[in-house]
Scaffold this motif. Sequence first.
Motif, PDB file in Angstrom:
ATOM      1  N   LYS A 160     -17.247 -19.881 -40.223  1.00  0.00           N
ATOM      2  CA  LYS A 160     -18.082 -18.689 -40.428  1.00  0.00           C
ATOM      3  C   LYS A 160     -18.674 -18.197 -39.115  1.00  0.00           C
ATOM      4  CE  LYS A 160     -19.372 -19.584 -45.219  1.00  0.00           C
ATOM      5  NZ  LYS A 160     -20.467 -19.899 -46.148  1.00  0.00           N
ATOM      6  N   ALA A 161     -19.035 -19.125 -38.227  1.00  0.00           N
ATOM      7  CA  ALA A 161     -19.589 -18.742 -36.931  1.00  0.00           C
ATOM      8  C   ALA A 161     -18.546 -18.013 -36.091  1.00  0.00           C
ATOM      9  CB  ALA A 161     -20.115 -19.972 -36.194  1.00  0.00           C
TER      10      ALA A 161
ATOM     11  N   MET B 167     -25.260 -22.734 -33.768  1.00  0.00           N
ATOM     12  CA  MET B 167     -23.998 -23.105 -33.172  1.00  0.00           C
ATOM     13  C   MET B 167     -23.758 -22.191 -31.969  1.00  0.00           C
ATOM     14  SD  MET B 167     -20.256 -23.421 -34.896  1.00  0.00           S
ATOM     15  CE  MET B 167     -20.828 -24.882 -35.715  1.00  0.00           C
TER      16      MET B 167
ATOM     17  N   LEU C 171     -25.784 -18.946 -32.486  1.00  0.00           N
ATOM     18  CA  LEU C 171     -25.925 -18.482 -33.863  1.00  0.00           C
ATOM     19  C   LEU C 171     -26.584 -19.536 -34.741  1.00  0.00           C
ATOM     20  CD1 LEU C 171     -22.408 -16.832 -34.410  1.00  0.00           C
ATOM     21  CD2 LEU C 171     -24.474 -15.821 -33.415  1.00  0.00           C
ATOM     22  N   ALA C 172     -27.314 -19.084 -35.735  1.00  0.00           N
ATOM     23  CA  ALA C 172     -27.954 -20.000 -36.687  1.00  0.00           C
ATOM     24  C   ALA C 172     -26.928 -20.633 -37.632  1.00  0.00           C
ATOM     25  CB  ALA C 172     -29.014 -19.250 -37.496  1.00  0.00           C
ATOM     26  N   GLU C 173     -25.775 -20.013 -37.763  1.00  0.00           N
ATOM     27  CA  GLU C 173     -24.720 -20.502 -38.657  1.00  0.00           C
ATOM     28  C   GLU C 173     -24.279 -21.910 -38.255  1.00  0.00           C
ATOM     29  OE1 GLU C 173     -22.707 -21.002 -41.592  1.00  0.00           O
ATOM     30  OE2 GLU C 173     -23.125 -18.854 -41.475  1.00  0.00           O
ATOM     31  N   THR C 174     -24.121 -22.794 -39.250  1.00  0.00           N
ATOM     32  CA  THR C 174     -23.700 -24.169 -38.976  1.00  0.00           C
ATOM     33  C   THR C 174     -22.237 -24.416 -39.339  1.00  0.00           C
ATOM     34  OG1 THR C 174     -24.522 -24.877 -41.133  1.00  0.00           O
ATOM     35  CG2 THR C 174     -26.015 -25.123 -39.243  1.00  0.00           C
ATOM     36  N   ASP C 175     -21.656 -23.541 -40.137  1.00  0.00           N
ATOM     37  CA  ASP C 175     -20.245 -23.658 -40.498  1.00  0.00           C
ATOM     38  C   ASP C 175     -19.402 -23.043 -39.379  1.00  0.00           C
ATOM     39  OD1 ASP C 175     -17.727 -22.223 -41.801  1.00  0.00           O
ATOM     40  OD2 ASP C 175     -18.233 -23.963 -43.055  1.00  0.00           O
ATOM     41  N   GLU C 176     -18.527 -23.848 -38.773  1.00  0.00           N
ATOM     42  CA  GLU C 176     -17.762 -23.390 -37.611  1.00  0.00           C
ATOM     43  C   GLU C 176     -16.896 -22.177 -37.929  1.00  0.00           C
ATOM     44  OE1 GLU C 176     -14.248 -25.048 -34.739  1.00  0.00           O
ATOM     45  OE2 GLU C 176     -15.933 -26.410 -35.119  1.00  0.00           O
TER      46      GLU C 176
ATOM     47  N   GLU D 141     -15.943 -16.425 -37.224  1.00  0.00           N
ATOM     48  CA  GLU D 141     -15.704 -15.145 -37.889  1.00  0.00           C
ATOM     49  C   GLU D 141     -16.792 -14.133 -37.520  1.00  0.00           C
ATOM     50  OE1 GLU D 141     -15.558 -13.411 -42.432  1.00  0.00           O
ATOM     51  OE2 GLU D 141     -14.914 -15.472 -42.090  1.00  0.00           O
ATOM     52  N   ALA D 142     -18.044 -14.583 -37.504  1.00  0.00           N
ATOM     53  CA  ALA D 142     -19.151 -13.696 -37.142  1.00  0.00           C
ATOM     54  C   ALA D 142     -19.045 -13.252 -35.685  1.00  0.00           C
ATOM     55  CB  ALA D 142     -20.487 -14.399 -37.389  1.00  0.00           C
TER      56      ALA D 142
END
Length: 79
Positions: free
Chosen positions: A53-54, A1, A46-51, A56-57
């Motif tokens: 969580k992304a 993302m 980012l590798a994160e797919t949950d918006e 937040e990171a």
Amino acid sequence: MKLRVHIMLKPGVLDPQGEAVRHALGTLGFDGVNGVRQGKVIELDLAETDEAKAVEAASAMAEKLLVNMVIESYRVEVA
């Protein structure tokens, strides 16, 4: 993302680069520019797919490394 972290100096913090740009614009004939604030944009992939969580990171990254929290503020947007 993909996300963008927009970083700006906080209000009241002197911005010499912004003032130099304002002055240069005036010398180029762009009258009526009363102020310029200069900032930066950092793009993250980012590798994160949950918006949530992304975001937040990205916020954690901003607060721990990317932003000087004493003199700068930031906002995160999904690109």
